[in-house]
Design a protein around this motif. Sequence first.
Motif, PDB file in Angstrom:
ATOM      1  N   ASP A  75     -64.221 -28.320  42.411  1.00 36.53           N
ATOM      2  CA  ASP A  75     -63.965 -28.807  43.771  1.00 36.53           C
ATOM      3  C   ASP A  75     -63.277 -30.171  43.743  1.00 36.53           C
ATOM      4  O   ASP A  75     -63.684 -31.073  43.015  1.00 36.53           O
ATOM      5  CB  ASP A  75     -65.300 -28.939  44.516  1.00 36.53           C
ATOM      6  CG  ASP A  75     -65.102 -29.489  45.927  1.00 36.53           C
ATOM      7  OD1 ASP A  75     -64.649 -28.720  46.793  1.00 36.53           O
ATOM      8  OD2 ASP A  75     -65.383 -30.683  46.156  1.00 36.53           O
ATOM      9  N   ASP A 117     -64.574 -33.350  55.919  1.00 34.56           N
ATOM     10  CA  ASP A 117     -65.325 -34.327  56.732  1.00 34.56           C
ATOM     11  C   ASP A 117     -64.893 -34.273  58.202  1.00 34.56           C
ATOM     12  O   ASP A 117     -64.382 -35.249  58.782  1.00 34.56           O
ATOM     13  CB  ASP A 117     -65.175 -35.746  56.148  1.00 34.56           C
ATOM     14  CG  ASP A 117     -65.923 -35.885  54.819  1.00 34.56           C
ATOM     15  OD1 ASP A 117     -66.798 -35.044  54.541  1.00 34.56           O
ATOM     16  OD2 ASP A 117     -65.621 -36.809  54.059  1.00 34.56           O
ATOM     17  N   GLN A 154     -72.330 -35.368  30.610  1.00 37.01           N
ATOM     18  CA  GLN A 154     -72.878 -34.998  31.925  1.00 37.01           C
ATOM     19  C   GLN A 154     -72.766 -33.495  32.162  1.00 37.01           C
ATOM     20  O   GLN A 154     -73.664 -32.872  32.728  1.00 37.01           O
ATOM     21  CB  GLN A 154     -72.153 -35.760  33.035  1.00 37.01           C
ATOM     22  CG  GLN A 154     -72.513 -37.238  33.047  1.00 37.01           C
ATOM     23  CD  GLN A 154     -71.766 -38.033  34.103  1.00 37.01           C
ATOM     24  OE1 GLN A 154     -70.918 -37.499  34.826  1.00 37.01           O
ATOM     25  NE2 GLN A 154     -72.060 -39.310  34.190  1.00 37.01           N
ATOM     26  N   LEU A 201     -77.320 -35.557  43.130  1.00 31.98           N
ATOM     27  CA  LEU A 201     -77.812 -36.849  42.632  1.00 31.98           C
ATOM     28  C   LEU A 201     -77.640 -37.917  43.700  1.00 31.98           C
ATOM     29  O   LEU A 201     -77.649 -39.113  43.411  1.00 31.98           O
ATOM     30  CB  LEU A 201     -77.077 -37.221  41.328  1.00 31.98           C
ATOM     31  CG  LEU A 201     -77.014 -36.098  40.277  1.00 31.98           C
ATOM     32  CD1 LEU A 201     -76.323 -36.576  39.002  1.00 31.98           C
ATOM     33  CD2 LEU A 201     -78.415 -35.570  39.953  1.00 31.98           C
ATOM     34  N   GLY A 210     -70.891 -34.154  40.655  1.00 29.79           N
ATOM     35  CA  GLY A 210     -69.715 -34.886  40.184  1.00 29.79           C
ATOM     36  C   GLY A 210     -69.871 -35.239  38.711  1.00 29.79           C
ATOM     37  O   GLY A 210     -70.904 -35.777  38.302  1.00 29.79           O
ATOM     38  N   SER A 225     -64.570 -35.254  42.155  1.00 32.14           N
ATOM     39  CA  SER A 225     -64.243 -36.574  42.716  1.00 32.14           C
ATOM     40  C   SER A 225     -64.296 -37.664  41.642  1.00 32.14           C
ATOM     41  O   SER A 225     -63.456 -38.575  41.657  1.00 32.14           O
ATOM     42  CB  SER A 225     -65.112 -36.919  43.934  1.00 32.14           C
ATOM     43  OG  SER A 225     -66.432 -37.173  43.562  1.00 32.14           O
TER      44      SER A 225
HETATM   45  P1  NAD Z   1     -73.346 -36.520  42.859  1.00 32.62           P
HETATM   46  O1  NAD Z   1     -74.653 -36.567  43.548  1.00 32.62           O
HETATM   47  O2  NAD Z   1     -72.957 -35.279  42.180  1.00 32.62           O
HETATM   48  O3  NAD Z   1     -73.337 -37.767  41.839  1.00 32.62           O
HETATM   49  C1  NAD Z   1     -72.231 -38.066  41.050  1.00 32.62           C
HETATM   50  C2  NAD Z   1     -72.549 -39.265  40.164  1.00 32.62           C
HETATM   51  O4  NAD Z   1     -73.586 -38.901  39.239  1.00 32.62           O
HETATM   52  C3  NAD Z   1     -71.351 -39.684  39.319  1.00 32.62           C
HETATM   53  O5  NAD Z   1     -71.415 -41.087  39.100  1.00 32.62           O
HETATM   54  C4  NAD Z   1     -71.582 -38.927  38.023  1.00 32.62           C
HETATM   55  O6  NAD Z   1     -70.904 -39.538  36.958  1.00 32.62           O
HETATM   56  C5  NAD Z   1     -73.093 -39.041  37.892  1.00 32.62           C
HETATM   57  N1  NAD Z   1     -73.713 -37.969  37.072  1.00 32.62           N
HETATM   58  C6  NAD Z   1     -73.393 -36.654  37.024  1.00 32.62           C
HETATM   59  N2  NAD Z   1     -74.188 -36.006  36.166  1.00 32.62           N
HETATM   60  C7  NAD Z   1     -75.048 -36.922  35.653  1.00 32.62           C
HETATM   61  C8  NAD Z   1     -76.109 -36.836  34.729  1.00 32.62           C
HETATM   62  N3  NAD Z   1     -76.465 -35.701  34.154  1.00 32.62           N
HETATM   63  N4  NAD Z   1     -76.794 -37.980  34.432  1.00 32.62           N
HETATM   64  C9  NAD Z   1     -76.455 -39.167  35.018  1.00 32.62           C
HETATM   65  N5  NAD Z   1     -75.454 -39.295  35.910  1.00 32.62           N
HETATM   66  C10 NAD Z   1     -74.757 -38.178  36.230  1.00 32.62           C
HETATM   67  O7  NAD Z   1     -72.234 -36.957  43.925  1.00 32.62           O
HETATM   68  P2  NAD Z   1     -70.724 -36.518  44.193  1.00 32.62           P
HETATM   69  O8  NAD Z   1     -69.899 -36.579  42.973  1.00 32.62           O
HETATM   70  O9  NAD Z   1     -70.300 -37.305  45.372  1.00 32.62           O
HETATM   71  O10 NAD Z   1     -70.835 -35.002  44.686  1.00 32.62           O
HETATM   72  C11 NAD Z   1     -70.474 -33.917  43.880  1.00 32.62           C
HETATM   73  C12 NAD Z   1     -69.159 -33.293  44.296  1.00 32.62           C
HETATM   74  O11 NAD Z   1     -69.302 -32.634  45.549  1.00 32.62           O
HETATM   75  C13 NAD Z   1     -67.998 -34.271  44.488  1.00 32.62           C
HETATM   76  O12 NAD Z   1     -67.400 -34.591  43.249  1.00 32.62           O
HETATM   77  C14 NAD Z   1     -67.118 -33.482  45.409  1.00 32.62           C
HETATM   78  O13 NAD Z   1     -66.384 -32.530  44.677  1.00 32.62           O
HETATM   79  C15 NAD Z   1     -68.129 -32.766  46.311  1.00 32.62           C
HETATM   80  N6  NAD Z   1     -68.419 -33.523  47.554  1.00 32.62           N
HETATM   81  C16 NAD Z   1     -67.773 -33.169  48.692  1.00 32.62           C
HETATM   82  C17 NAD Z   1     -68.005 -33.872  49.863  1.00 32.62           C
HETATM   83  C18 NAD Z   1     -67.270 -33.493  51.111  1.00 32.62           C
HETATM   84  O14 NAD Z   1     -66.548 -32.516  51.126  1.00 32.62           O
HETATM   85  N7  NAD Z   1     -67.401 -34.221  52.187  1.00 32.62           N
HETATM   86  C19 NAD Z   1     -68.888 -34.953  49.882  1.00 32.62           C
HETATM   87  C20 NAD Z   1     -69.558 -35.273  48.721  1.00 32.62           C
HETATM   88  C21 NAD Z   1     -69.328 -34.545  47.563  1.00 32.62           C
END
Ligand code: NAD
Length: 324
Positions: free
Chosen positions: A59, A130, A281, A217, A275, A29
């Motif tokens: 994903d 969703d 990251q 996260l 993400g 995302s």
């Molecule tokens: P996440 O909890 O993975 O957080 C992502 C955020 O944390 C981004 O800003 C990223 O740049 C940052 N980040 C990543 N690694 C880091 C690190 N080591 N240190 C500091 N910051 C860091 O949230 P997300 O991206 O929403 O969730 C992960 C993935 O899961 C999404 O990209 C998506 O593919 C999937 N997802 C699906 C659904 C759904 O189907 N409804 C909902 C949420 C997420």
Amino acid sequence: MAAPPPASLELRPLGGTGLKVSCVGFGASPLGRVFGPVSEDEAVASVREAFRLGINLFDTSPYYGGTLSEKMLGMALKASGVPRDQYIVSTKCGRYKEGFDFSAERVTRSIDESLERLQLDYVDILQCHDIEFGSLDQIVNETIPALLKLKETGKIRFIGITGLPLGIFTYVLDRVPPGSVDVVLSYCHFSINDNSLEDLLPYLKSKGVGIISASPLAMGLLTESGPPEWHPAPPELKSACQDAVAFCQKKGKNISKLAMQYSLTNKDISSVLVGMNCVKQVEENVAAATELASTGMDQETLAEVEAILKPVKNLTWPSGIQQS
Ligand code: NAD
């Protein structure tokens, strides 16, 4: 001197699919620029680094960045030159920039659009995105049957459902024929502040579905840069997470590493989708996993952070339409 070979990232079976997915999955995302700007070069470099470090699950969704995430991911996968049978792609259907539509007609058209943007002939997993925003009975009676037909065409290999409220999973899995849903993707329910998915794991395992947990996260709450402006958490959760971040910073600890490791500890969860939008990251999140496997996690800091987050434990936010 050549760089040492990276420690191998654990692969875990995904329910009954026969797939083995890396325990850290690449959430794309951020490639749709939903957490801030990302260049094409950075997207390509991040995906390349993910492959080098053993990540094999990617994903995305047509919804992320209004189709941009699928396009960026497709471009980066192609640029990597990695053979198609070496990686697993999941995308979604039913949720779009324009709104929700889980009709058979729309999801059938959706996969063709996604394949074009991803520059692929098939995706491994197509998930209804969703589903709490649609009618769960439509998901059971119309959407899943349409996806079963898509399976026969070879455009998708497996079927999944995603969403926030955990009750949606039991509702659907109790009503569809066994084996028709292969994967569930839950988010924001297995991280330090909220581990409510844990109670559902025995049920999900009894249904034989693969379990993917996303957002370790907490969509940015457990990062030093903090959540994006659109983050739906209530103020008290945001504020408690800020306190936890500040505590870790003062102690010289990385809260994101702690949060990743926490989410990776339960092996009933096949992959933790995080993400990522830059090489750093990717490296940090894979290092969190390999370090966890070799030396375990910092239990002292975890206990301290859990104490800070205790007043908001499992606090979530409303999502979707009320089901009758
Ligand atoms: P996440 O909890 O993975 O957080 C992502 C955020 O944390 C981004 O800003 C990223 O740049 C940052 N980040 C990543 N690694 C880091 C690190 N080591 N240190 C500091 N910051 C860091 O949230 P997300 O991206 O929403 O969730 C992960 C993935 O899961 C999404 O990209 C998506 O593919 C999937 N997802 C699906 C659904 C759904 O189907 N409804 C909902 C949420 C997420």
